[in-house]
Scaffold this active site. Structure first.
Site, PDB file in Angstrom:
ATOM      1  N   THR A 283     -29.983 115.092  71.651  1.00 39.37           N
ATOM      2  CA  THR A 283     -31.309 115.187  71.024  1.00 39.37           C
ATOM      3  C   THR A 283     -31.232 115.884  69.664  1.00 39.37           C
ATOM      4  OG1 THR A 283     -31.801 117.243  72.209  1.00 39.37           O
ATOM      5  CG2 THR A 283     -32.515 115.193  73.252  1.00 39.37           C
TER       6      THR A 283
ATOM      7  N   PHE B  90     -34.324 112.435  60.904  1.00 43.20           N
ATOM      8  CA  PHE B  90     -33.543 113.656  60.705  1.00 43.20           C
ATOM      9  C   PHE B  90     -32.173 113.636  61.412  1.00 43.20           C
ATOM     10  CE2 PHE B  90     -32.356 117.971  62.112  1.00 43.20           C
ATOM     11  CZ  PHE B  90     -32.173 118.583  60.887  1.00 43.20           C
ATOM     12  N   ASN B  91     -32.145 113.369  62.714  1.00 39.55           N
ATOM     13  CA  ASN B  91     -30.880 113.494  63.458  1.00 39.55           C
ATOM     14  C   ASN B  91     -29.792 112.583  62.901  1.00 39.55           C
ATOM     15  OD1 ASN B  91     -31.950 115.379  65.222  1.00 39.55           O
ATOM     16  ND2 ASN B  91     -32.536 113.851  66.761  1.00 39.55           N
TER      17      ASN B  91
ATOM     18  N   ASP C 145     -36.549 119.884  71.485  1.00 41.89           N
ATOM     19  CA  ASP C 145     -35.331 119.986  72.316  1.00 41.89           C
ATOM     20  C   ASP C 145     -35.606 120.897  73.512  1.00 41.89           C
ATOM     21  OD1 ASP C 145     -32.818 119.062  70.358  1.00 41.89           O
ATOM     22  OD2 ASP C 145     -34.490 119.946  69.289  1.00 41.89           O
TER      23      ASP C 145
ATOM     24  N   HIS D 149     -40.617 114.254  70.239  1.00 38.63           N
ATOM     25  CA  HIS D 149     -39.497 113.316  70.067  1.00 38.63           C
ATOM     26  C   HIS D 149     -38.480 113.411  71.208  1.00 38.63           C
ATOM     27  CE1 HIS D 149     -40.732 113.040  65.811  1.00 38.63           C
ATOM     28  NE2 HIS D 149     -40.683 114.351  65.749  1.00 38.63           N
ATOM     29  N   ASP D 150     -37.884 114.593  71.338  1.00 36.69           N
ATOM     30  CA  ASP D 150     -36.697 114.704  72.196  1.00 36.69           C
ATOM     31  C   ASP D 150     -36.967 114.486  73.685  1.00 36.69           C
ATOM     32  OD1 ASP D 150     -35.222 115.111  69.936  1.00 36.69           O
ATOM     33  OD2 ASP D 150     -35.188 117.295  70.101  1.00 36.69           O
TER      34      ASP D 150
ATOM     35  N   ASP E 280     -30.112 120.701  69.761  1.00 35.01           N
ATOM     36  CA  ASP E 280     -30.172 121.650  68.632  1.00 35.01           C
ATOM     37  C   ASP E 280     -31.521 122.368  68.645  1.00 35.01           C
ATOM     38  OD1 ASP E 280     -31.661 119.374  67.925  1.00 35.01           O
ATOM     39  OD2 ASP E 280     -31.263 119.599  65.775  1.00 35.01           O
TER      40      ASP E 280
ATOM     41  N   ASN F   2     -31.385 121.493  63.688  1.00 34.86           N
ATOM     42  CA  ASN F   2     -32.684 122.033  63.269  1.00 34.86           C
ATOM     43  C   ASN F   2     -32.526 123.380  62.576  1.00 34.86           C
ATOM     44  OD1 ASN F   2     -34.466 119.995  64.102  1.00 34.86           O
ATOM     45  ND2 ASN F   2     -34.285 120.666  66.228  1.00 34.86           N
TER      46      ASN F   2
HETATM   47  C1  BDR Z   1     -35.720 115.022  65.514  1.00 34.27           C
HETATM   48  O1  BDR Z   1     -35.453 115.989  64.483  1.00 34.27           O
HETATM   49  C2  BDR Z   1     -35.602 117.289  64.976  1.00 34.27           C
HETATM   50  O2  BDR Z   1     -36.333 118.071  64.085  1.00 34.27           O
HETATM   51  C3  BDR Z   1     -36.255 117.184  66.320  1.00 34.27           C
HETATM   52  O3  BDR Z   1     -35.766 118.187  67.197  1.00 34.27           O
HETATM   53  C4  BDR Z   1     -35.888 115.799  66.799  1.00 34.27           C
HETATM   54  O4  BDR Z   1     -34.673 115.806  67.501  1.00 34.27           O
HETATM   55  C5  BDR Z   1     -36.920 114.210  65.096  1.00 34.27           C
HETATM   56  O5  BDR Z   1     -36.675 113.569  63.886  1.00 34.27           O
HETATM   57 CA    CA Z   2     -33.647 117.835  68.272  1.00 41.29          CA
END
Ligand code: BDR
Ligand code: CA
Length: 316
Positions: free
Chosen positions: A131, A172-173, A16, A245-246, A11, A40
């Site tokens: 991701t 978040f994801n 990402d 993160h990703d 996303d 996102n």
């Molecule tokens: C995740 O949330 C998104 O904002 C980032 O792309 C990542 O996948 C981190 O919490």
């Molecule tokens: Ca992401």
């Protein structure tokens, strides 16, 4: 060297985009397709961002639009983190790149159909690398459970063992689509999970950013610009750098030696009063719960940053 066939489900999203850069640079991976989900930002925006990033790095894999909203909820986007476009910061040229499948009338299944075709046609089991919110995978496993027999594993970024980010409990994801996450974590497939516990240690520091800029090259500069934007939000939150993160979900496949892991049984909270989207790990040493995830908890940060810097160079 035998390459690992993967599908990137994303996303984009700053991190990402860097995960895509890392995946396409790796000699260890064969990226069979990129599928996109709303997360996102709205699907239209994340899809456009994926097209721009892929075009910019000179890759045109089969690309498909997937879910524009979570399986049973409304979409919540992360505009505060990724900006209005979902990829604010670098100005990337528009592109004529078209997705493999279009989605007339907002049809939600094309990414899932592309995944299904690739998975079932592949002589080698496919690894999925999500991701973003897990909606595309949740729909895939519900609509076409037969694909599971030809999936090697899932390496995902999502969740948090000690803490969340979108809420105190949830990352978040997983927060965006907990029902889809529950389908994935109960799928029986091997899962490598890169939660916040590791991604908050996968920091790109200001010094790394300077080094990347100095390294030069168009992809290094794009990644530096992405990180610079991403950094602003996190610095305001008190982070020492930008948590990438990703890219952890890709690095866990190509450089597993960088990570320290633990085997946990993870349950997804779908109905919590305060904890919806929490990835609840059973950490009792006497537990009978069978682990369903290899959870990355720590990372060799300098090694990870080197991996990303080297990946950028391969595009020069
Ligand atoms: C995740 O949330 C998104 O904002 C980032 O792309 C990542 O996948 C981190 O919490
Ligand atoms: Ca992401």
């Amino acid at each position: 060297m035998k390459k690992i066939p993967i599908i990137m489900d994303c996303d984009p999203g700053h991190d990402d985009a860097i995960a895509l850069v890392l995946a396409f640079a790796s000699e260890k991976l064969d990226v069979k397709a990129v599928t996109v989900t709303g997360g996102n930002q709205t699907l239209a925006k994340t899809l456009n961002n994926a097209k721009k990033v892929l075009s910019y790095i000179g890759k045109r894999p089969p690309l498909a639009a997937g879910a524009d909203k979570p399986m049973f909820r409304e979409l919540e986007v992360a505009e505060a983190v990724h900006g209005e476009s979902g990829l604010d910061g670098p100005i990337l040229p528009e592109t004529d790149y078209k997705e493999e499948r279009t989605f007339p009338g907002g049809e939600r299944l094309p990414a899932v159909d592309l995944m299904r075709r690739i998975i079932l046609d592949s002589p080698e089991p496919i690894t999925l690398v999500p991701t973003g919110p897990l909606t595309n995978l949740g729909i895939l496993f519900t609509a076409y459970p037969e694909v599971k027999k030809n999936i090697a594993r899932i390496s995902l970024m999502g969740g948090g063992i000690e803490s969340g980010n979108w809420s105190a409990a949830a990352e978040f994801n997983i927060f965006v689509d907990p029902e889809a996450a529950e389908i994935v974590f109960t799928s029986g497939l091997p899962i490598i999970m890169s939660p916040l516990d590791v991604s908050h240690k996968a920091l790109m520091m200001p010094g790394d950013l300077d080094a990347l800029r100095k390294q030069g090259g168009r992809v290094s500069v794009m990644v530096a610009e992405l990180v610079e934007f991403f950094y602003q939000y996190h610095i305001a939150q008190g982070f020492a750098g930008a948590p990438l993160h990703d890219p952890c979900a890709v690095a866990a496949l190509i450089a597993p030696e960088l990570f320290k892991t633990a085997e946990y049984h993870i349950s997804i909270e779908t109905k919590g009063k305060y904890t919806t989207g929490m990835t609840f790990a059973d950490r009792r040493f006497w537990t009978n719960a069978k682990p369903n995830a290899t959870v990355c908890l720590d990372i060799d940060r300098p090694g990870f940053i080197r991996l990303i810097a080297e990946a950028c160079k391969t595009y020069d």
